[in-house]
Design a protein around this motif. Sequence first.
Motif: not given
Length: 222
Positions: A70-72, A164-171, A174-183
């Motif tokens: 959601w943060g991205a 410009d930049s945006t640091p993002i922790e809005g996620f 564990e779910k996001m990590n698993d999705l990136l691993v699955e990809q």
Amino acid sequence: MTIDKQLILDAFHFRHACKQYDPSKKISDEDFRFILETGRLSPSSFGFEPWKFFVIENRRLRELIHDNAWGAKDKIMDCSHFVIVTVRQPDTLLADGDYVQHIMRDVHHIPDEARKLRQNFYRTFTEQDFALTANPTAFYHWACRQSYIAMANMLTAAAMIGIDSTPIEGFPLEKMNDLLVEQGLYDPKEYKLSVMIAFGYRVNDPREKTRQAFEDVVEWVK
């Protein structure tokens, strides 16, 4: 070598967590490599660089992140560059592990005798001083703190060249990590998601920067 102090402060005033990016403006390859290089050259505890940066150009992967972080959501499809910062898993950061030995031997070029001393010092740090080996979550968070040093340097470097930049922790971590691993982005035995960063050019100027007064956050102990 010195840099004008006011130019550095100007960059900190320029930098903000950009909320909306201009999709028509792209960062040059030269400028973005410069930003990444400031991350690569960043300091880390014991110099073990427990990070890896993934620059996400694949649109399908960007859409996956858009739908789950959601943060991205309002940034990732329009920003010029998007970086996923991962950190090494605790098992790979043990004093006797191949990675730590590789860094000391092949990157730091520490002689054998000195390497053994440094290895024992690091073992004491991880097992006793910070008690990391007994708590994998604490070990992961320690690695994340190192990655935030690299991220902060990239944010500042970008601001110093008008990006410009945006640091993002809005996620959901564990779910996001698993999705990136699955990809297939990375091996979960080696890496885990730490934080994300968007880079690009703002659409609108932000409101004036607000911070606590210097006297409220700095105390001189004599």
